[in-house]
Design a protein around this motif. Structure first.
Motif, PDB file in Angstrom:
ATOM      1  N   HIS A  48       0.940  -1.076   0.146  1.00  0.00           N
ATOM      2  CA  HIS A  48      -0.029   0.017  -0.136  1.00  0.00           C
ATOM      3  C   HIS A  48       0.827   1.276   0.044  1.00  0.00           C
ATOM      4  CE1 HIS A  48      -2.693  -3.051   1.395  1.00  0.00           C
ATOM      5  NE2 HIS A  48      -3.528  -2.268   0.952  1.00  0.00           N
ATOM      6  N   SER A  49       0.459   2.195  -0.930  1.00  0.00           N
ATOM      7  CA  SER A  49       1.365   3.502  -0.808  1.00  0.00           C
ATOM      8  C   SER A  49       0.383   4.596  -0.833  1.00  0.00           C
ATOM      9  CB  SER A  49       2.292   3.466  -1.941  1.00  0.00           C
ATOM     10  OG  SER A  49       3.102   4.442  -2.063  1.00  0.00           O
ATOM     11  N   LYS A  50       0.896   5.890  -0.635  1.00  0.00           N
ATOM     12  CA  LYS A  50      -0.068   7.032  -0.916  1.00  0.00           C
ATOM     13  C   LYS A  50       0.313   7.372  -2.245  1.00  0.00           C
ATOM     14  CE  LYS A  50       0.846   8.499   3.805  1.00  0.00           C
ATOM     15  NZ  LYS A  50       1.737   9.589   4.793  1.00  0.00           N
ATOM     16  N   ASN A  51       1.522   7.234  -2.630  1.00  0.00           N
ATOM     17  CA  ASN A  51       1.773   7.913  -4.001  1.00  0.00           C
ATOM     18  C   ASN A  51       2.700   6.629  -4.906  1.00  0.00           C
ATOM     19  OD1 ASN A  51       1.316  11.026  -3.710  1.00  0.00           O
ATOM     20  ND2 ASN A  51       2.323  10.177  -1.946  1.00  0.00           N
ATOM     21  N   ILE A  52       2.534   6.848  -6.178  1.00  0.00           N
ATOM     22  CA  ILE A  52       2.941   5.973  -7.267  1.00  0.00           C
ATOM     23  C   ILE A  52       4.073   6.642  -8.234  1.00  0.00           C
ATOM     24  CG2 ILE A  52       3.106   4.099  -8.863  1.00  0.00           C
ATOM     25  CD1 ILE A  52       0.677   3.067  -7.394  1.00  0.00           C
ATOM     26  N   ILE A  53       5.077   6.262  -8.369  1.00  0.00           N
ATOM     27  CA  ILE A  53       5.948   6.779  -9.576  1.00  0.00           C
ATOM     28  C   ILE A  53       5.985   5.765 -10.522  1.00  0.00           C
ATOM     29  CG2 ILE A  53       8.025   7.944 -10.209  1.00  0.00           C
ATOM     30  CD1 ILE A  53       8.338   8.889  -7.313  1.00  0.00           C
ATOM     31  N   VAL A  54       6.042   6.091 -11.785  1.00  0.00           N
ATOM     32  CA  VAL A  54       5.928   4.921 -12.864  1.00  0.00           C
ATOM     33  C   VAL A  54       7.245   5.325 -13.804  1.00  0.00           C
ATOM     34  CG1 VAL A  54       5.213   3.925 -14.722  1.00  0.00           C
ATOM     35  CG2 VAL A  54       3.452   4.478 -12.822  1.00  0.00           C
ATOM     36  N   SER A  55       8.363   4.609 -13.616  1.00  0.00           N
ATOM     37  CA  SER A  55       9.519   5.030 -14.530  1.00  0.00           C
ATOM     38  C   SER A  55      10.209   3.670 -15.217  1.00  0.00           C
ATOM     39  CB  SER A  55      10.726   5.398 -13.414  1.00  0.00           C
ATOM     40  OG  SER A  55      11.862   5.993 -13.857  1.00  0.00           O
ATOM     41  N   THR A  56       9.253   3.353 -15.890  1.00  0.00           N
ATOM     42  CA  THR A  56       9.514   1.800 -16.346  1.00  0.00           C
ATOM     43  C   THR A  56      10.196   1.892 -17.853  1.00  0.00           C
ATOM     44  OG1 THR A  56       7.297   1.956 -17.212  1.00  0.00           O
ATOM     45  CG2 THR A  56       7.873   0.573 -15.187  1.00  0.00           C
ATOM     46  N   GLY A  57      10.484   3.325 -18.502  1.00  0.00           N
ATOM     47  CA  GLY A  57      11.276   3.070 -19.538  1.00  0.00           C
ATOM     48  C   GLY A  57      10.235   2.721 -20.838  1.00  0.00           C
ATOM     49  N   PHE A  58      11.250   2.276 -21.753  1.00  0.00           N
ATOM     50  CA  PHE A  58      10.340   1.811 -22.589  1.00  0.00           C
ATOM     51  C   PHE A  58      11.076   0.530 -23.604  1.00  0.00           C
ATOM     52  CE2 PHE A  58      13.679   4.451 -24.473  1.00  0.00           C
ATOM     53  CZ  PHE A  58      14.244   3.807 -25.879  1.00  0.00           C
ATOM     54  N   TYR A  59      12.136  -0.093 -23.045  1.00  0.00           N
ATOM     55  CA  TYR A  59      12.820  -1.049 -23.599  1.00  0.00           C
ATOM     56  C   TYR A  59      12.261  -2.559 -23.975  1.00  0.00           C
ATOM     57  CZ  TYR A  59      17.435  -2.683 -25.539  1.00  0.00           C
ATOM     58  OH  TYR A  59      18.292  -3.042 -26.098  1.00  0.00           O
ATOM     59  N   VAL A  73      -4.136  10.925 -13.131  1.00  0.00           N
ATOM     60  CA  VAL A  73      -4.677  10.103 -11.692  1.00  0.00           C
ATOM     61  C   VAL A  73      -3.969  10.773 -10.492  1.00  0.00           C
ATOM     62  CG1 VAL A  73      -4.859   7.823 -10.580  1.00  0.00           C
ATOM     63  CG2 VAL A  73      -5.078   8.134 -13.377  1.00  0.00           C
ATOM     64  N   ASP A  74      -4.794  11.256  -9.804  1.00  0.00           N
ATOM     65  CA  ASP A  74      -3.956  11.937  -8.439  1.00  0.00           C
ATOM     66  C   ASP A  74      -3.060  10.890  -7.839  1.00  0.00           C
ATOM     67  OD1 ASP A  74      -5.362  14.437  -9.151  1.00  0.00           O
ATOM     68  OD2 ASP A  74      -6.923  14.174  -7.562  1.00  0.00           O
ATOM     69  N   GLY A  75      -2.090  11.243  -7.600  1.00  0.00           N
ATOM     70  CA  GLY A  75      -1.095  10.551  -6.961  1.00  0.00           C
ATOM     71  C   GLY A  75      -0.266   9.615  -7.813  1.00  0.00           C
ATOM     72  N   ILE A  76      -0.402   9.689  -8.883  1.00  0.00           N
ATOM     73  CA  ILE A  76       0.490   8.492  -9.882  1.00  0.00           C
ATOM     74  C   ILE A  76       1.356   9.707 -10.503  1.00  0.00           C
ATOM     75  CG2 ILE A  76       0.691   6.838 -11.789  1.00  0.00           C
ATOM     76  CD1 ILE A  76      -1.900   5.627 -10.817  1.00  0.00           C
ATOM     77  N   PHE A  77       2.826   9.522 -10.593  1.00  0.00           N
ATOM     78  CA  PHE A  77       3.468  10.400 -11.297  1.00  0.00           C
ATOM     79  C   PHE A  77       4.422   9.505 -12.089  1.00  0.00           C
ATOM     80  CE2 PHE A  77       2.700  11.978  -7.054  1.00  0.00           C
ATOM     81  CZ  PHE A  77       2.723  13.408  -7.136  1.00  0.00           C
ATOM     82  N   LEU A  78       4.725  10.207 -13.268  1.00  0.00           N
ATOM     83  CA  LEU A  78       5.534   9.583 -14.327  1.00  0.00           C
ATOM     84  C   LEU A  78       7.197  10.175 -14.208  1.00  0.00           C
ATOM     85  CD1 LEU A  78       3.376   9.581 -17.443  1.00  0.00           C
ATOM     86  CD2 LEU A  78       3.756   7.800 -15.939  1.00  0.00           C
ATOM     87  N   ALA A  79       8.253   9.307 -14.562  1.00  0.00           N
ATOM     88  CA  ALA A  79       9.608   9.847 -14.413  1.00  0.00           C
ATOM     89  C   ALA A  79      10.236   9.116 -15.465  1.00  0.00           C
ATOM     90  CB  ALA A  79      10.060   9.614 -13.108  1.00  0.00           C
ATOM     91  N   GLY A  80      11.208   9.902 -16.400  1.00  0.00           N
ATOM     92  CA  GLY A  80      12.013   9.470 -17.426  1.00  0.00           C
ATOM     93  C   GLY A  80      11.283   9.221 -18.752  1.00  0.00           C
ATOM     94  N   VAL A  81      11.916   8.175 -19.399  1.00  0.00           N
ATOM     95  CA  VAL A  81      11.732   8.235 -21.082  1.00  0.00           C
ATOM     96  C   VAL A  81      10.007   7.788 -21.162  1.00  0.00           C
ATOM     97  CG1 VAL A  81      12.205   6.655 -22.805  1.00  0.00           C
ATOM     98  CG2 VAL A  81      13.826   7.149 -21.262  1.00  0.00           C
ATOM     99  N   ILE A  82       9.452   7.139 -20.282  1.00  0.00           N
ATOM    100  CA  ILE A  82       8.109   6.831 -20.410  1.00  0.00           C
ATOM    101  C   ILE A  82       7.209   8.184 -20.686  1.00  0.00           C
ATOM    102  CG2 ILE A  82       7.328   7.040 -17.980  1.00  0.00           C
ATOM    103  CD1 ILE A  82       5.607   4.386 -18.675  1.00  0.00           C
ATOM    104  N   CYS A  83       7.689   9.231 -20.414  1.00  0.00           N
ATOM    105  CA  CYS A  83       6.961  10.328 -20.528  1.00  0.00           C
ATOM    106  C   CYS A  83       6.706  10.855 -21.897  1.00  0.00           C
ATOM    107  CB  CYS A  83       7.551  11.746 -19.722  1.00  0.00           C
ATOM    108  SG  CYS A  83       7.804  11.374 -17.962  1.00  0.00           S
ATOM    109  N   GLY A  84       7.725  10.506 -22.741  1.00  0.00           N
ATOM    110  CA  GLY A  84       7.474  10.676 -24.312  1.00  0.00           C
ATOM    111  C   GLY A  84       6.434   9.888 -25.011  1.00  0.00           C
ATOM    112  N   GLY A  85       5.804   8.923 -24.411  1.00  0.00           N
ATOM    113  CA  GLY A  85       5.016   8.167 -25.214  1.00  0.00           C
ATOM    114  C   GLY A  85       5.783   7.367 -26.451  1.00  0.00           C
TER     115      GLY A  85
END
Length: 327
Positions: free
Chosen positions: A119-130, A284-296
């Motif tokens: 369980h978490s208050k926030n999530i960061i998705v930083s999964t890249g694209f490879y 989605v409140d509380g879900i953030f994106l970081a890194g390459v994944i931001c570019g679609g």
């Protein structure tokens, strides 16, 4: 097994940007966990054995921790060592070889993996694209002779090898295989070698094509893959070429299915995720994106060097909100 602890933030992906997010969370005193489905810096681990970065070492540094390399542009092995030492020296809380399967938003987020539940208050998705290659969608693409990843050129010595694409990875593969004795044919959809190819490599590949050491078919595409041949359509005709291996380096894409499953909107034909450029928070409140994944699908837009700042933006936002709820 269930984990009843409520984290301030769970970071999905232990690449360089995910590691940087963990570093910043630790500095801010936030409880955090990094979950990675493969080894540490999984994408880098799967890069070609002889890969050399385009960027200089200082542009790959995290949190002002010096990255010392033998040459200005570090190798894959140097990068693996650098990021591993950061994780170990800072005692980062990272779970490897654990895959996130579901995320459910209740009062907090419930994250289910193939091994546990968190369980978490926030999530960061930083999964890249490879992880997901762009397929050619041709008959025979599922043959064992076809790969969408390239590691070491020795495998292809003395073989007829078709390298599909004209990006940095395709050019590097073509040159390395040629220099290990492979008979290389490049199949390029466009009219020339890609404009983004490393400036010190581009003359090399162009000269090898010009002298005939590497055969290149431009404005061309593979139409079918057979056990001993490939069918190639060029501007003028369809040809049947001898072939032992196909190395299809046609690019990769983020896991859009996962993003949509957790409620993130994808905008325009490039499937760019919806997020606030100041906070990196998605729709989605509380879900953030970081890194390459931001570019679609624009996977050339974000790199380690220009997305390191995402960690500071996100963790500062989370820390500020955390401060308000604890006072």
């Amino acid at each position: 097994m269930k984990n009843s602890k409520l984290f301030d933030v769970i970071i999905i992906g232990a690449g360089p940007i995910g590691i940087n997010c963990a570093l910043q969370a630790k500095k801010k005193g936030l409880s955090y966990l990094v979950i990675e489905k493969g080894p540490l810096v999984n994408s880098l681990y799967n890069y070609p054995a002889n890969m050399q970065f385009f960027s200089t070492s200082e542009k790959l540094e995290l949190d002002d921790i010096p990255f010392i390399s033998k040459e200005a542009k570090p190798s894959k092995q140097e990068a693996l060592e650098y990021y591993r030492r950061i994780a170990t020296s800072n005692h980062l809380n990272i779970n490897l070889f654990e895959k996130v399967e579901e995320i459910e938003k209740l009062k907090s987020f419930k994250i289910k993996t193939d091994k546990n539940q968190y369980h978490s208050k926030n999530i960061i998705v930083s999964t890249g694209f490879y992880d997901i290659p762009n397929k050619m969608n041709v008959k025979g693409e599922d043959l064992i002779k076809v790969t969408h990843y390239y590691n070491d050129p020795h495998l292809y010595a003395f073989q007829d090898v078709a390298v599909v694409g004209a990006s940095n990875s395709a050019v590097d593969a073509a040159l390395e295989i040629y220099r290990k004795g492979g008979k290389v044919t490049m199949i390029v959809r466009g009219a020339s070698i890609g404009d983004r190819v490393k400036y010190w490599v581009k003359p090399d590949i162009e000269n090898r094509i010009k002298e005939g050491s590497i055969k290149a078919y431009f404005n061309s595409e593979i139409k079918e893959i057979l056990e001993e041949h490939i069918i190639v359509k060029t501007a003028n005709k369809v040809q049947k070429l001898p072939n032992d291996f196909v190395v299809a380096l046609t690019g990769y894409q983020p896991n859009f299915t996962f993003l949509k499953k957790i409620g993130i909107k994808l905008e325009d034909d490039k499937r760019i995720p919806s997020y606030n450029s100041e906070t990196m928070e998605t729709n989605v409140d509380g879900i953030f994106l970081a890194g390459v994944i931001c570019g679609g699908e624009e996977t050339h837009k974000w790199f380690i060097e220009n997305s390191r700042v995402h960690a500071h933006q996100i963790i500062s936002t989370i820390a500020e909100r955390h401060k308000k709820t604890t006072f």
